[in-house]
Scaffold this motif. Structure first.
Motif, short mmCIF file in Angstrom:
data_model
loop_
_atom_site.label_atom_id
_atom_site.label_comp_id
_atom_site.label_asym_id
_atom_site.label_seq_id
_atom_site.Cartn_x
_atom_site.Cartn_y
_atom_site.Cartn_z
N MET A 1 38.25 44.92 37.02
CA MET A 1 39.01 43.99 37.84
C MET A 1 38.02 43.07 38.54
O MET A 1 37.04 43.51 39.11
CB MET A 1 39.86 44.76 38.85
CG MET A 1 40.47 43.88 39.90
SD MET A 1 41.46 44.79 41.10
CE MET A 1 40.32 45.95 41.74
N SER A 2 38.32 41.81 38.52
CA SER A 2 37.45 40.82 39.13
C SER A 2 38.02 40.36 40.46
O SER A 2 39.22 40.18 40.61
CB SER A 2 37.31 39.62 38.19
OG SER A 2 36.70 38.54 38.85
N GLU A 3 37.13 40.16 41.43
CA GLU A 3 37.56 39.63 42.73
C GLU A 3 37.93 38.16 42.62
O GLU A 3 38.45 37.59 43.56
CB GLU A 3 36.45 39.84 43.77
CG GLU A 3 36.32 41.27 44.21
CD GLU A 3 37.57 41.83 44.87
OE1 GLU A 3 38.18 41.15 45.71
OE2 GLU A 3 37.94 42.97 44.54
N GLN A 17 43.64 38.36 46.71
CA GLN A 17 42.44 38.13 45.90
C GLN A 17 41.94 39.49 45.47
O GLN A 17 41.56 40.32 46.30
CB GLN A 17 41.36 37.40 46.69
CG GLN A 17 40.19 37.02 45.81
CD GLN A 17 39.21 36.09 46.51
OE1 GLN A 17 39.42 35.68 47.63
NE2 GLN A 17 38.14 35.77 45.82
N GLY A 18 42.01 39.73 44.16
CA GLY A 18 41.78 41.07 43.66
C GLY A 18 43.06 41.87 43.87
O GLY A 18 43.76 41.67 44.86
#
Length: 69
Positions: A1-3, A17-18
């Motif tokens: 998972m990307s911020e 966000q995330g």
């Protein structure tokens, strides 16, 4: 998972966000905050398009002499 991914929380109406909430409450991921903010408008447009397609699909067997509709 990307911020750098943004998610729309359907329960709170907020952008995250995330992924911070349970997946069952989230729409996404989106590449920008603005895109996530428009999530519900996109859902509504997709639903309208699907409803229109269903209406057309239900007419597949119409013939000129068929007045059932």
């Amino acid at each position: 998972m990307s911020e750098k991914e943004f998610w729309y929380n359907t329960r709170t109406g907020q952008v995250e966000q995330g992924a911070q909430s349970d997946w069952s409450q989230l729409l996404g991921p989106y590449g920008s905050r603005e895109e996530a903010e428009g999530a519900m408008a996109k859902v509504a447009a997709n639903n309208e398009a699907a409803d229109a397609a269903d209406d057309e699909d239900s007419k597949w067997d119409n013939r000129p002499g068929n007045d059932a509709d």
